[in-house]
Design an enzyme around this catalytic site. Structure first.
Site, PDB file in Angstrom:
ATOM      1  N   ASP A  83       0.697  -1.280  -0.103  1.00 41.32           N
ATOM      2  CA  ASP A  83       0.175   0.028   0.034  1.00 41.32           C
ATOM      3  C   ASP A  83       0.825   1.361  -0.027  1.00 41.32           C
ATOM      4  O   ASP A  83       0.326   2.323  -0.610  1.00 41.32           O
ATOM      5  CB  ASP A  83      -1.113   0.113   1.080  1.00 41.32           C
ATOM      6  CG  ASP A  83      -2.145  -0.803   0.864  1.00 41.32           C
ATOM      7  OD1 ASP A  83      -2.094  -1.613  -0.188  1.00 41.32           O
ATOM      8  OD2 ASP A  83      -3.440  -0.149   1.532  1.00 41.32           O
ATOM      9  N   CYS A  87       1.457  -7.732   3.557  1.00 39.13           N
ATOM     10  CA  CYS A  87       1.019  -6.226   3.337  1.00 39.13           C
ATOM     11  C   CYS A  87      -0.864  -6.404   3.061  1.00 39.13           C
ATOM     12  O   CYS A  87      -1.361  -7.462   2.836  1.00 39.13           O
ATOM     13  CB  CYS A  87       1.469  -5.518   2.443  1.00 39.13           C
ATOM     14  SG  CYS A  87       1.000  -3.866   2.354  1.00 39.13           S
ATOM     15  N   ASP A  88      -1.432  -5.113   3.292  1.00 39.87           N
ATOM     16  CA  ASP A  88      -2.701  -5.227   3.153  1.00 39.87           C
ATOM     17  C   ASP A  88      -3.744  -6.069   2.251  1.00 39.87           C
ATOM     18  O   ASP A  88      -4.646  -6.644   2.850  1.00 39.87           O
ATOM     19  CB  ASP A  88      -3.072  -3.505   2.789  1.00 39.87           C
ATOM     20  CG  ASP A  88      -2.784  -2.551   3.870  1.00 39.87           C
ATOM     21  OD1 ASP A  88      -1.664  -3.052   4.467  1.00 39.87           O
ATOM     22  OD2 ASP A  88      -3.470  -1.642   4.334  1.00 39.87           O
ATOM     23  N   LYS A  89      -3.110  -6.038   0.833  1.00 40.56           N
ATOM     24  CA  LYS A  89      -4.011  -6.930   0.007  1.00 40.56           C
ATOM     25  C   LYS A  89      -3.647  -8.191  -0.051  1.00 40.56           C
ATOM     26  O   LYS A  89      -4.391  -8.989  -0.496  1.00 40.56           O
ATOM     27  CB  LYS A  89      -3.645  -6.176  -1.215  1.00 40.56           C
ATOM     28  CG  LYS A  89      -4.173  -4.651  -1.509  1.00 40.56           C
ATOM     29  CD  LYS A  89      -5.567  -4.409  -1.135  1.00 40.56           C
ATOM     30  CE  LYS A  89      -5.920  -2.958  -1.265  1.00 40.56           C
ATOM     31  NZ  LYS A  89      -5.196  -2.094  -0.197  1.00 40.56           N
ATOM     32  N   SER A  99      -7.376   4.088   4.818  1.00 40.51           N
ATOM     33  CA  SER A  99      -6.321   3.058   5.512  1.00 40.51           C
ATOM     34  C   SER A  99      -6.841   2.837   6.746  1.00 40.51           C
ATOM     35  O   SER A  99      -7.514   3.785   7.181  1.00 40.51           O
ATOM     36  CB  SER A  99      -4.872   4.101   5.730  1.00 40.51           C
ATOM     37  OG  SER A  99      -4.059   3.225   6.511  1.00 40.51           O
ATOM     38  N   CYS A 108       2.685  -2.403   8.695  1.00 41.49           N
ATOM     39  CA  CYS A 108       2.729  -1.101   9.699  1.00 41.49           C
ATOM     40  C   CYS A 108       2.332  -1.678  10.699  1.00 41.49           C
ATOM     41  O   CYS A 108       1.348  -2.370  11.137  1.00 41.49           O
ATOM     42  CB  CYS A 108       1.704  -0.252   8.987  1.00 41.49           C
ATOM     43  SG  CYS A 108       2.100   0.413   7.276  1.00 41.49           S
TER      44      CYS A 108
END
Length: 555
Positions: free
Chosen positions: A80, A121-123, A468, A193
């Protein structure tokens, strides 16, 4: 045992695969073993993935030791904070579905027997869950952990602080030199993160759904504990294949209901709504995720993990993590659901240490007597929208202001600097959804800039773009239907009055129903994008946000 990957001797598929694998140095004695895909979404572009190659090696060894034959598979690896650079982040949401199809091509094309998915990560986690649901071969999600922050100028510093500081620079409350120094100290070590942003939220959702081993989320990347879970997952996936335990026997309405209640009570990212919806759709599970979130409104907030409060993600992990939260929530959960461990959720929780009540509160003594996530509806969002209530200042539960409309996030950020965006405004960020982008625009940078400028409690943001999990403030996200679908958001004009009532869970454009209908009827037909390639294909295939924005060929 007979596995689908064991082809009939003498056939073309058997002969050519045998020749390939012998040339690769694979022992012929291994050909009859269960063949496991180790799905490694690794990339040299982002620190999120920096450690995954080492994790993959640990997993592969564990699979071999358990009697399986591992095959590492590399896929697209969206980040991201890196992949968002091009086209205002339009590649981010489409990358989720590209990853799902990438996995399908490689696992189904090779007819492998099971898969471990290294999620970072996010996806990647939602894509891995979606692929597990779609392919329905034995699968385990392995959440691969969070990064650590540091200290800068005597203050805690991490990627969230860097994100917000951009707005402080725009508002001339911080110098560029100070921001540079923050970037030098924001991240220590690999992983996603820090904080309960989308990546850690989805790691938690994987465990809450029963698709990750108990105690795996959240976890520090690069730690000995993650190494232990990698070994456990490698051994367990072989057993899942031998026992023929498949994702759709785990991804049931009850398990999705559990995940929704966990997300609501710990204050997960707003993006879990679309990702859980998409996972349910791919698993062909008959559950209404939006309705489940609406039904979970009686649940209180039992954690206060950043950005929802002062506690850090590493404190949450030590306190018991998502297993600890589910232990506190067990009276509101279905403990009989099946999990990849082979045991029920209730049995898993009984074997875990008791959670630390200083970080994870019991239901009768929560941090806040309101849910962390809520669904908000009204004439601006007839199909619903999502608010991370845990990240909204407690003093703000009703907001009324004049609309100021933008269809480009960069213009909205410039308007903060020029003073056009000021206290009392309702910023409308539209035409940023999956079809409008095309590919959902990463509108989160505006919200971070707003908070950094000190306006997070004084300006509301209403958008069909992507936010986010790090965002805080008065943010109404995932407006459904999106503006590009001729949703009411497309009809808002500058200076219109908008009322947001978070207690009543409503968002209202203050014009009559007739006037709104007239405006919508008069909307111009939006020209299709002049994009070519993947984004153009995505725009043509993507379904509405209310259906998880998955890809479907029109029937």
């Amino acid at each position: 045992m007979s596995f689908r990957s064991n082809f009939t001797p003498g056939t073309t598929r058997w002969a050519v695969r045998r020749a390939q694998w012998i040339a690769m140095g694979i022992d012929e004695a291994d050909f009859e073993k269960p063949k496991i895909a180790v799905v490694n979404s690794s990339s040299g572009l982002s620190v999120c993935f920096q450690h995954l190659d080492a994790v993959a090696e640990t997993v592969k060894k564990a699979i071999r030791d358990a009697g399986g034959l591992p095959f590492e598979i590399r896929t697209v690896a969206p980040s991201d904070f890196v992949t968002s650079a091009g086209k205002q982040g339009r590649y981010l949401m489409p990358s989720r579905d590209l990853l799902v199809n990438d996995i399908e091509v490689q696992v189904e094309g090779a007819e492998l027997d099971g898969m471990i998915l290294l999620s970072s990560c996010d996806k990647t986690t939602p894509a891995h869950l979606m692929a597990a649901g779609r392919l329905n071969v034995p699968a385990i999600i392995l959440p691969c952990g969070f990064q650590l922050g540091s200290n800068c100028g005597g203050r805690d510093n991490d990627i969230e602080e860097v994100y917000k500081a951009v707005g402080a620079v725009k508002a001339k409350k911080m110098t560029l030199c100070e921001l540079k120094e923050m970037t030098r100290n924001a991240i220590h070590g690999p992983g996603v993160c820090a904080g309960l942003a989308t990546a850690n939220s989805m790691h938690c959702m994987a465990e809450a759904l029963g698709m990750a081993l108990p105690g795996n989320a959240p976890i520090r990347a690069g730690s000995a504990e993650l190494d232990t879970y990698a070994r456990k997952a490698g051994a367990r996936i072989v057993a899942l294949v031998e026992q023929d335990i498949r994702p759709r026997s785990i991804l049931t309405p009850a398990s999705f209901r559990n995940a929704v209640r966990v997300a609501t009570s710990i204050g997960c990212s707003v993006n879990v709504v679309r990702h859980l919806t998409a996972t349910a759709a791919e698993a062909e599970c008959d559950v209404d995720i939006l309705a489940e979130f609406a039904a979970a409104v009686e649940l209180p907030q039992i954690t206060q993990i950043r950005p929802n409060g002062p506690d850090r993600i590493e404190q949450f992990a030590v306190a018991g993590g998502v297993s600890g939260a589910m232990a506190m929530l067990l009276p509101k959960l279905d403990g009989s659901v099946r999990t990849v461990s082979g045991a029920t959720l209730a049995d898993n929780l009984a074997a875990r240490p008791a959670p630390d009540p200083e970080i994870i509160r019991p239901l009768d003594a929560p941090f806040r007597n309101e849910p962390g996530l809520v669904i908000v509806r009204g004439n601006l969002a007839p199909d619903g929208s999502v608010v991370k209530l845990s990240a909204v200042p407690p003093s703000v539960r009703r907001f009324r202001g004049q609309a100021i409309v933008f269809e480009n996030e960069a213009d909205a950020i410039d308007a903060i600097e020029s003073g056009q965006v000021c206290a009392g405004k309702v910023v409308i960020l539209r035409m940023l959804g999956p079809k409008g982008g095309p590919g959902t625009v990463f509108a989160a940078s505006f919200m971070a800039a707003l908070v950094g400028a000190g306006l997070g409690a004084d300006v509301a943001v209403v958008t069909d773009g992507e936010l986010s999990g790090l965002n805080s403030g008065i943010t109404i996200g995932q407006i459904m239907p999106e503006a590009a679908e001729r949703g009411p958001l497309a009809a808002v004009e500058d200076a219109d009055m908008v009322t947001i009532d978070l207690e009543a869970r409503t968002i209202t454009l203050e014009i009559t129903d007739q006037d709104l209908a007239t405006r919508i009827d008069a909307l111009p037909q939006r020209a299709r994008t002049d994009e070519r390639g993947w984004l153009a294909m995505y725009q043509k295939l993507v379904q509405p946000l209310s259906k998880g924005a998955i890809l479907r060929v029109d029937e």
